[in-house]
Design a protein around this motif. Sequence first.
Motif, PDB file in Angstrom:
ATOM      1  N   ALA A  74       1.812   3.420  -7.651  1.00 44.69           N
ATOM      2  CA  ALA A  74       1.957   4.031  -8.668  1.00 44.69           C
ATOM      3  C   ALA A  74       2.680   2.915  -9.778  1.00 44.69           C
ATOM      4  CB  ALA A  74       3.120   5.140  -8.608  1.00 44.69           C
ATOM      5  N   THR A  75       3.458   2.067  -9.334  1.00 45.84           N
ATOM      6  CA  THR A  75       3.999   1.151 -10.241  1.00 45.84           C
ATOM      7  C   THR A  75       2.953   0.086 -10.672  1.00 45.84           C
ATOM      8  OG1 THR A  75       5.977   1.217  -8.872  1.00 45.84           O
ATOM      9  CG2 THR A  75       5.817  -0.938 -10.352  1.00 45.84           C
ATOM     10  N   ARG A  76       1.955  -0.503  -9.783  1.00 43.44           N
ATOM     11  CA  ARG A  76       0.874  -1.294 -10.055  1.00 43.44           C
ATOM     12  C   ARG A  76      -0.075  -0.446 -11.378  1.00 43.44           C
ATOM     13  NH1 ARG A  76       0.630  -2.525  -4.667  1.00 43.44           N
ATOM     14  NH2 ARG A  76      -1.304  -1.239  -4.857  1.00 43.44           N
ATOM     15  N   ILE A  77      -0.159   0.603 -11.001  1.00 39.73           N
ATOM     16  CA  ILE A  77      -1.131   1.285 -12.033  1.00 39.73           C
ATOM     17  C   ILE A  77      -0.661   2.032 -13.384  1.00 39.73           C
ATOM     18  CG2 ILE A  77      -2.977   1.538 -10.076  1.00 39.73           C
ATOM     19  CD1 ILE A  77      -2.357   4.547  -9.776  1.00 39.73           C
ATOM     20  N   ALA A  78       0.536   1.999 -13.359  1.00 40.21           N
ATOM     21  CA  ALA A  78       1.312   2.652 -14.482  1.00 40.21           C
ATOM     22  C   ALA A  78       0.869   1.904 -15.535  1.00 40.21           C
ATOM     23  CB  ALA A  78       2.769   2.783 -14.261  1.00 40.21           C
ATOM     24  N   PRO A  79       0.714   2.712 -16.842  1.00 44.39           N
ATOM     25  CA  PRO A  79       0.282   2.315 -18.072  1.00 44.39           C
ATOM     26  C   PRO A  79       1.406   1.492 -18.717  1.00 44.39           C
ATOM     27  CG  PRO A  79      -0.169   4.547 -18.174  1.00 44.39           C
ATOM     28  CD  PRO A  79       0.531   4.091 -16.918  1.00 44.39           C
ATOM     29  N   VAL A  80       0.882   0.184 -19.083  1.00 49.69           N
ATOM     30  CA  VAL A  80       2.023  -1.069 -19.595  1.00 49.69           C
ATOM     31  C   VAL A  80       2.755  -0.305 -20.883  1.00 49.69           C
ATOM     32  CG1 VAL A  80       2.066  -3.195 -20.479  1.00 49.69           C
ATOM     33  CG2 VAL A  80       0.541  -2.852 -18.707  1.00 49.69           C
ATOM     34  N   ALA A  81       1.967   0.176 -21.720  1.00 45.79           N
ATOM     35  CA  ALA A  81       2.410   0.969 -22.755  1.00 45.79           C
ATOM     36  C   ALA A  81       3.860   1.795 -22.406  1.00 45.79           C
ATOM     37  CB  ALA A  81       1.521   1.559 -23.601  1.00 45.79           C
ATOM     38  N   ASP A  82       3.464   2.431 -21.265  1.00 48.05           N
ATOM     39  CA  ASP A  82       4.941   3.431 -21.081  1.00 48.05           C
ATOM     40  C   ASP A  82       6.260   2.634 -20.782  1.00 48.05           C
ATOM     41  OD1 ASP A  82       3.225   5.180 -21.637  1.00 48.05           O
ATOM     42  OD2 ASP A  82       3.016   5.925 -19.386  1.00 48.05           O
ATOM     43  N   THR A  83       6.349   1.573 -20.457  1.00 47.92           N
ATOM     44  CA  THR A  83       7.478   0.670 -20.207  1.00 47.92           C
ATOM     45  C   THR A  83       8.182   0.020 -21.349  1.00 47.92           C
ATOM     46  OG1 THR A  83       6.282  -1.130 -19.547  1.00 47.92           O
ATOM     47  CG2 THR A  83       6.623   0.161 -17.848  1.00 47.92           C
ATOM     48  N   GLY A  84       9.483   0.577 -21.502  1.00 45.03           N
ATOM     49  CA  GLY A  84      10.352  -0.232 -22.728  1.00 45.03           C
ATOM     50  C   GLY A  84      10.135   0.470 -23.893  1.00 45.03           C
ATOM     51  N   PHE A  85       9.309   1.448 -24.220  1.00 43.76           N
ATOM     52  CA  PHE A  85       9.120   2.075 -25.427  1.00 43.76           C
ATOM     53  C   PHE A  85       9.779   3.591 -25.495  1.00 43.76           C
ATOM     54  CE2 PHE A  85       5.868  -0.909 -25.014  1.00 43.76           C
ATOM     55  CZ  PHE A  85       5.868  -1.607 -26.251  1.00 43.76           C
ATOM     56  N   THR A  86      10.350   3.730 -26.585  1.00 46.78           N
ATOM     57  CA  THR A  86      10.784   5.154 -27.046  1.00 46.78           C
ATOM     58  C   THR A  86      10.280   5.738 -28.032  1.00 46.78           C
ATOM     59  OG1 THR A  86      13.251   4.263 -26.272  1.00 46.78           O
ATOM     60  CG2 THR A  86      13.145   6.624 -27.397  1.00 46.78           C
ATOM     61  N   PHE A  87       9.552   7.106 -27.644  1.00 46.39           N
ATOM     62  CA  PHE A  87       8.806   7.488 -28.753  1.00 46.39           C
ATOM     63  C   PHE A  87       9.657   8.560 -29.493  1.00 46.39           C
ATOM     64  CE2 PHE A  87       5.685   6.470 -25.221  1.00 46.39           C
ATOM     65  CZ  PHE A  87       4.751   5.767 -26.034  1.00 46.39           C
ATOM     66  N   GLN A 142       0.944  -0.855  -0.010  1.00 47.55           N
ATOM     67  CA  GLN A 142       0.065  -0.049  -0.200  1.00 47.55           C
ATOM     68  C   GLN A 142       0.857   1.282  -0.025  1.00 47.55           C
ATOM     69  OE1 GLN A 142      -3.273   0.096  -0.359  1.00 47.55           O
ATOM     70  NE2 GLN A 142      -2.913  -2.005  -0.949  1.00 47.55           N
ATOM     71  N   ALA A 143       2.281   1.323  -0.137  1.00 46.04           N
ATOM     72  CA  ALA A 143       2.922   2.394  -0.073  1.00 46.04           C
ATOM     73  C   ALA A 143       2.854   3.158  -1.577  1.00 46.04           C
ATOM     74  CB  ALA A 143       4.517   1.837  -0.268  1.00 46.04           C
ATOM     75  N   PRO A 144       3.000   4.317  -1.437  1.00 45.83           N
ATOM     76  CA  PRO A 144       2.648   4.893  -2.688  1.00 45.83           C
ATOM     77  C   PRO A 144       3.290   4.636  -4.006  1.00 45.83           C
ATOM     78  CG  PRO A 144       2.592   6.617  -0.878  1.00 45.83           C
ATOM     79  CD  PRO A 144       3.110   5.061  -0.380  1.00 45.83           C
ATOM     80  N   GLU A 145       4.503   4.499  -3.814  1.00 47.98           N
ATOM     81  CA  GLU A 145       5.411   3.937  -4.772  1.00 47.98           C
ATOM     82  C   GLU A 145       4.878   2.810  -5.426  1.00 47.98           C
ATOM     83  OE1 GLU A 145       7.261   3.930  -1.789  1.00 47.98           O
ATOM     84  OE2 GLU A 145       7.333   5.963  -1.631  1.00 47.98           O
ATOM     85  N   GLU A 146       4.706   1.707  -4.541  1.00 49.15           N
ATOM     86  CA  GLU A 146       4.156   0.453  -5.085  1.00 49.15           C
ATOM     87  C   GLU A 146       2.731   0.725  -5.921  1.00 49.15           C
ATOM     88  OE1 GLU A 146       5.583  -2.513  -4.752  1.00 49.15           O
ATOM     89  OE2 GLU A 146       7.536  -1.472  -4.133  1.00 49.15           O
TER      90      GLU A 146
END
Length: 181
Positions: free
Chosen positions: A57-70, A51-55
């Motif tokens: 934020a990690t869980r609800i971050a959009p999947v498409a934002d990880t590992g892609f360079t626009f 329930q930590a804020p960092e955890e």
Amino acid sequence: MSDAHNESIIKTPKQLVGAVVGFFLVTVIGIILLVQYVTADKLTGAGSNSQAPEEIATRIAPVADTGFTFKDVNAPKVLQAGDAIYNSTCAACHGAGVAGAPKVGDAASWSARIAAGYDTLVKHAIEGLRAMPAKGGNPDLDDVEVARAVVFMANQSGAKFKEPEVPAAPAAAETPAEPAK
């Protein structure tokens, strides 16, 4: 029959009530002590900080934002060096000699191609030849990048080609002359 088996320690109703209350008291005290023993130490385990804020934020971050360079398609293109193009596109075939592709560093297989000249090599690389697709199968490559890769591969195999020049950007349109008065 003998009455020896029916004899009990509890002879009066007062003793019966005392025994029942004592049994419940011992049971309740045992449960309390067991709970105290189990919860005395603060144990941490997997998911304990879920329930930590960092955890969160990690869980609800959009999947498409990880590992892609626009890429900004409107930005000017940054041309890559010949070795970078070779490693990303050309090495798959020219590194192992796949489908008759001349291996980089093998002067014997490159000698006839080098003798054909720089312009012919670049033309075949851009347009494709036999099993090799146009631009090595990467349509995003600029012609200058393909030429750089050709120069890199040929020079590794005995040629002495010069690095191609980058064409100048089109000159800005001249400003219109002021109308006569």
